[in-house]
Design a protein around this motif. Structure first.
Motif, PDB file in Angstrom:
ATOM      1  N   GLU A  32       0.857  -1.189   0.000  1.00 23.90           N
ATOM      2  CA  GLU A  32       0.000   0.000   0.000  1.00 23.90           C
ATOM      3  C   GLU A  32       0.887   1.231   0.000  1.00 23.90           C
ATOM      4  OE1 GLU A  32      -1.063   0.747   4.614  1.00 23.90           O
ATOM      5  OE2 GLU A  32      -2.067  -0.981   3.736  1.00 23.90           O
ATOM      6  N   LEU A  33       0.289   2.358  -0.335  1.00 29.63           N
ATOM      7  CA  LEU A  33       1.012   3.618  -0.378  1.00 29.63           C
ATOM      8  C   LEU A  33       0.405   4.595   0.610  1.00 29.63           C
ATOM      9  CD1 LEU A  33       1.345   4.111  -4.239  1.00 29.63           C
ATOM     10  CD2 LEU A  33       3.100   3.318  -2.666  1.00 29.63           C
ATOM     11  N   SER A  34       1.252   5.280   1.342  1.00 26.17           N
ATOM     12  CA  SER A  34       0.809   6.334   2.259  1.00 26.17           C
ATOM     13  C   SER A  34       0.832   7.667   1.516  1.00 26.17           C
ATOM     14  CB  SER A  34       1.748   6.404   3.465  1.00 26.17           C
ATOM     15  OG  SER A  34       3.027   6.856   3.047  1.00 26.17           O
ATOM     16  N   VAL A  35       0.363   8.706   2.167  1.00 25.87           N
ATOM     17  CA  VAL A  35       0.437  10.052   1.588  1.00 25.87           C
ATOM     18  C   VAL A  35       1.895  10.408   1.312  1.00 25.87           C
ATOM     19  CG1 VAL A  35       0.066  12.508   2.064  1.00 25.87           C
ATOM     20  CG2 VAL A  35      -1.728  10.860   2.578  1.00 25.87           C
ATOM     21  N   ASP A  36       2.794  10.064   2.229  1.00 30.44           N
ATOM     22  CA  ASP A  36       4.218  10.340   2.019  1.00 30.44           C
ATOM     23  C   ASP A  36       4.746   9.618   0.785  1.00 30.44           C
ATOM     24  OD1 ASP A  36       4.382  12.027   4.219  1.00 30.44           O
ATOM     25  OD2 ASP A  36       5.044  10.430   5.568  1.00 30.44           O
ATOM     26  N   ALA A  39       3.441  11.366  -2.282  1.00 31.23           N
ATOM     27  CA  ALA A  39       4.133  12.648  -2.472  1.00 31.23           C
ATOM     28  C   ALA A  39       5.508  12.428  -3.094  1.00 31.23           C
ATOM     29  CB  ALA A  39       4.246  13.388  -1.146  1.00 31.23           C
ATOM     30  N   LYS A  40       6.223  11.425  -2.642  1.00 26.19           N
ATOM     31  CA  LYS A  40       7.553  11.128  -3.195  1.00 26.19           C
ATOM     32  C   LYS A  40       7.460  10.743  -4.671  1.00 26.19           C
ATOM     33  CE  LYS A  40       9.615   9.680   1.155  1.00 26.19           C
ATOM     34  NZ  LYS A  40       9.999   8.557   1.998  1.00 26.19           N
ATOM     35  N   GLN A  41       6.460   9.949  -5.017  1.00 26.90           N
ATOM     36  CA  GLN A  41       6.304   9.546  -6.414  1.00 26.90           C
ATOM     37  C   GLN A  41       5.858  10.712  -7.293  1.00 26.90           C
ATOM     38  OE1 GLN A  41       4.155   5.938  -7.180  1.00 26.90           O
ATOM     39  NE2 GLN A  41       5.317   4.775  -5.666  1.00 26.90           N
ATOM     40  N   GLU A  43       6.456  13.841  -6.789  1.00 27.98           N
ATOM     41  CA  GLU A  43       7.565  14.794  -6.875  1.00 27.98           C
ATOM     42  C   GLU A  43       8.412  14.558  -8.124  1.00 27.98           C
ATOM     43  OE1 GLU A  43      11.005  16.558  -3.897  1.00 27.98           O
ATOM     44  OE2 GLU A  43      10.535  14.418  -3.798  1.00 27.98           O
ATOM     45  N   LYS A  44       8.518  13.317  -8.557  1.00 27.02           N
ATOM     46  CA  LYS A  44       9.304  12.968  -9.753  1.00 27.02           C
ATOM     47  C   LYS A  44       8.723  13.593 -11.019  1.00 27.02           C
ATOM     48  CE  LYS A  44      10.533   8.514  -7.745  1.00 27.02           C
ATOM     49  NZ  LYS A  44      10.293   7.064  -7.811  1.00 27.02           N
ATOM     50  N   PHE A  45       7.426  13.889 -11.009  1.00 27.61           N
ATOM     51  CA  PHE A  45       6.743  14.428 -12.191  1.00 27.61           C
ATOM     52  C   PHE A  45       6.385  15.902 -12.032  1.00 27.61           C
ATOM     53  CE2 PHE A  45       5.700   9.906 -11.879  1.00 27.61           C
ATOM     54  CZ  PHE A  45       6.102   9.462 -13.131  1.00 27.61           C
ATOM     55  N   SER A  46       6.898  16.546 -10.997  1.00 27.50           N
ATOM     56  CA  SER A  46       6.467  17.893 -10.671  1.00 27.50           C
ATOM     57  C   SER A  46       7.655  18.773 -10.287  1.00 27.50           C
ATOM     58  CB  SER A  46       5.483  17.824  -9.496  1.00 27.50           C
ATOM     59  OG  SER A  46       5.173  19.095  -9.019  1.00 27.50           O
ATOM     60  N   ALA A  47       7.446  20.064 -10.381  1.00 24.63           N
ATOM     61  CA  ALA A  47       8.458  21.026  -9.923  1.00 24.63           C
ATOM     62  C   ALA A  47       8.259  21.364  -8.449  1.00 24.63           C
ATOM     63  CB  ALA A  47       8.374  22.295 -10.766  1.00 24.63           C
ATOM     64  N   LEU A  48       7.211  20.819  -7.848  1.00 22.49           N
ATOM     65  CA  LEU A  48       6.924  21.083  -6.442  1.00 22.49           C
ATOM     66  C   LEU A  48       7.751  20.166  -5.545  1.00 22.49           C
ATOM     67  CD1 LEU A  48       3.028  21.276  -6.629  1.00 22.49           C
ATOM     68  CD2 LEU A  48       4.637  23.185  -6.546  1.00 22.49           C
ATOM     69  N   SER A  49       7.974  20.615  -4.321  1.00 21.94           N
ATOM     70  CA  SER A  49       8.711  19.794  -3.356  1.00 21.94           C
ATOM     71  C   SER A  49       7.777  18.732  -2.778  1.00 21.94           C
ATOM     72  CB  SER A  49       9.253  20.664  -2.223  1.00 21.94           C
ATOM     73  OG  SER A  49       8.194  21.081  -1.385  1.00 21.94           O
ATOM     74  N   ILE A  53       3.679  18.980  -2.044  1.00 20.01           N
ATOM     75  CA  ILE A  53       2.735  17.991  -2.580  1.00 20.01           C
ATOM     76  C   ILE A  53       1.946  17.344  -1.455  1.00 20.01           C
ATOM     77  CG2 ILE A  53       2.567  15.780  -3.796  1.00 20.01           C
ATOM     78  CD1 ILE A  53       5.142  16.749  -5.346  1.00 20.01           C
ATOM     79  N   ARG A  54       2.647  17.004  -0.363  1.00 22.98           N
ATOM     80  CA  ARG A  54       1.978  16.410   0.795  1.00 22.98           C
ATOM     81  C   ARG A  54       0.916  17.366   1.337  1.00 22.98           C
ATOM     82  NH1 ARG A  54       1.464  15.115   5.929  1.00 22.98           N
ATOM     83  NH2 ARG A  54       1.853  13.029   6.667  1.00 22.98           N
ATOM     84  N   GLY A  55       1.240  18.637   1.412  1.00 18.87           N
ATOM     85  CA  GLY A  55       0.278  19.641   1.872  1.00 18.87           C
ATOM     86  C   GLY A  55      -0.939  19.722   0.971  1.00 18.87           C
TER      87      GLY A  55
END
Length: 130
Positions: A32-36, A39-41, A43-49, A53-55
């Protein structure tokens, strides 16, 4: 990667003793995947930190909750739609019905076309632990 499955034996619904039993596929979750994790995944496709993303994910969760509680449909384009549903007991007449007949509220999800198409293209693999 494939969707893993295991097999479960089920009887015929409504038949005393189960009737003729057959084997059916059942998804065997592969983690399963958590919010964290999300967010890490993302981040690879985004300019955001990752923190930004978590926020946004947490804020999105709060906005969805609030709007579902107000009876609104949330359409998220290609992701799909979330909408509230109700389960209730029946009343003999329309005038007799009141909110005490409502047993629960729940969330319905209707996936978007891209998600539906992705699952149509899925492959399957029997889980190794069977």
């Amino acid at each position: 990667m494939a969707i893993k499955y295991n097999l479960i034996e089920k009887g015929q619904p409504g038949v005393v003793g189960g009737g003729t039993k057959k084997w059916y596929a059942n998804v065997a979750p592969d983690g399963e995947l958590s919010v964290d994790d999300l967010a890490k995944q993302i981040e690879k496709f985004s300019a955001l930190s990752e923190a930004d993303i978590r926020g946004v994910i947490i804020a999105l969760e709060n906005v969805i909750q609030e709007n579902l509680n107000n009876g609104r449909i949330i359409r998220m384009d290609k992701l799909g739609s979330f909408y509230p549903g109700l389960s209730s007991n029946g009343a003999a007449t329309k005038d007799e019905f009141n909110s005490s007949f409502i047993k629960e509220a729940y969330v319905n999800y209707r996936p978007g076309k891209r998600i539906i198409d992705a699952l149509k293209a899925a492959t399957f693999k029997k889980a190794d632990w069977l």
